[in-house]
Design an enzyme around this catalytic site. Sequence first.
Site, PDB file in Angstrom:
ATOM      1  N   LEU A  13     -15.562  -7.280  -9.118  1.00 26.79           N
ATOM      2  CA  LEU A  13     -14.777  -7.536  -7.915  1.00 26.79           C
ATOM      3  C   LEU A  13     -15.167  -6.587  -6.788  1.00 26.79           C
ATOM      4  CD1 LEU A  13     -11.244  -7.946  -9.574  1.00 26.79           C
ATOM      5  CD2 LEU A  13     -12.837  -9.769  -8.894  1.00 26.79           C
ATOM      6  N   GLY A  16     -18.010   1.095  -6.211  1.00 25.93           N
ATOM      7  CA  GLY A  16     -17.892   2.337  -5.464  1.00 25.93           C
ATOM      8  C   GLY A  16     -18.924   3.319  -5.962  1.00 25.93           C
ATOM      9  N   VAL A  21     -15.064  -2.131 -10.089  1.00 22.46           N
ATOM     10  CA  VAL A  21     -13.828  -2.867 -10.334  1.00 22.46           C
ATOM     11  C   VAL A  21     -14.195  -4.255 -10.835  1.00 22.46           C
ATOM     12  CG1 VAL A  21     -11.674  -3.743  -9.361  1.00 22.46           C
ATOM     13  CG2 VAL A  21     -12.627  -1.585  -8.516  1.00 22.46           C
ATOM     14  N   ASP A 130      -2.169   9.192   2.551  1.00 25.24           N
ATOM     15  CA  ASP A 130      -3.295   8.451   3.122  1.00 25.24           C
ATOM     16  C   ASP A 130      -2.862   7.035   3.514  1.00 25.24           C
ATOM     17  OD1 ASP A 130      -5.898   8.252   4.076  1.00 25.24           O
ATOM     18  OD2 ASP A 130      -6.694   7.518   2.162  1.00 25.24           O
ATOM     19  N   LYS A 132      -2.637   3.963   5.757  1.00 24.72           N
ATOM     20  CA  LYS A 132      -3.484   3.402   6.811  1.00 24.72           C
ATOM     21  C   LYS A 132      -3.647   1.917   6.527  1.00 24.72           C
ATOM     22  CE  LYS A 132      -7.640   4.758   4.226  1.00 24.72           C
ATOM     23  NZ  LYS A 132      -8.923   5.496   4.279  1.00 24.72           N
ATOM     24  N   ASP A 151      -3.957   2.643  -3.191  1.00 24.13           N
ATOM     25  CA  ASP A 151      -4.761   3.868  -3.113  1.00 24.13           C
ATOM     26  C   ASP A 151      -3.906   5.127  -3.077  1.00 24.13           C
ATOM     27  OD1 ASP A 151      -6.637   5.826  -2.881  1.00 24.13           O
ATOM     28  OD2 ASP A 151      -7.694   4.959  -1.173  1.00 24.13           O
ATOM     29  N   THR A 170      -6.864  10.529   6.653  1.00 21.93           N
ATOM     30  CA  THR A 170      -7.889   9.808   7.402  1.00 21.93           C
ATOM     31  C   THR A 170      -7.697  10.079   8.888  1.00 21.93           C
ATOM     32  OG1 THR A 170      -8.022   8.056   5.732  1.00 21.93           O
ATOM     33  CG2 THR A 170      -8.819   7.516   7.938  1.00 21.93           C
TER      34      THR A 170
END
Length: 325
Positions: A13, A16, A21, A130, A132, A151, A170
């Site tokens: 899927l 990284g 994944v 994080d 976002k 995440d 970020t």
Amino acid sequence: MRFDELYRLKGVLGTGAFSTVREGFHRNNQKLSYAVKCINRKKLTEEDEAALLDEVSILKEMEHSHIIRLYDFFEEPSTYYLVMERMRGGELFDRIVAKAYYNEKEARDTCKIVLEAVGYCHQNHVAHRDLKPENLLLLSEHDDSAVKIADFGFAKKVYKHNCLTTQCGTPGYVAPEILEGTPYDERADMWSVGVILYILLGGYPPFIESTQRDLFRKIRKGEYEFHEEYWGTVSTEAKDLISSLLTVDCSTRLTAHQALENGWILGDDAKLASKDLGPNLKKLANFNAKRKLRAAVSAVIAMNKLNFLSESFVKPGGKMTKDES
């Protein structure tokens, strides 16, 4: 039991730098599909491994309709396996910019979902750190309300006020207290929620500068404005809510619970639905396209292992991190 005794893997899927994944199925239920994150342990540093185990520990405790679920975890000699809820709907912002019509009620409904999920984290003494657009995902291809926060790689337990010291997050979404290097807590998340809400309504970020140094200077001072061209018709209550979140003094910043009691959040559905955000939707589409391009470039850099650190601790992928002291 071993992972492969309970699950079987199918197609990839996503990939990284340290993980892949893949689609996975429990051997006792071939109909339900999972997203299985397979992490190569040999590629992880001790610090990476500790952060991953922190993330797993936190996710195991999270059980909320708007937070991504971790169903299973396996620690095997060469690989970590995280059996996650599969998010088939992609990123929330991609769904929004595909709309032909967009109004304040839709923005309000999204904001309410985020506030409820963040509030749940904070009630359970967890700071996400994080928040976002990239981390707001949709469970379904058809349901716009099935938004989930994902995440938790920077998430940390908060045991008392101002107990966190890691400079992470970020650029553009990070709270000023983190940039200042002062101890902080879960209230930093509420700043990030304010940035997201600003983008949802205005179509662009509140803090934009050509250099990171100037960007961080503006964030530390809380310098932003509601430009008349895009904010002239937006509800005053919505702007007041943003202002109450994007406040540099975190002691006066709204909590998630307080924000949920804001007049705009509790506002009349029909009235908010009548407030068209069409022009701002075009601006949002432009912002989203640039954001996706930056993410693609960052992914290429990360995959090529060009690790570069700026003076503000920005790593490939646009995140900042500095060790917890």
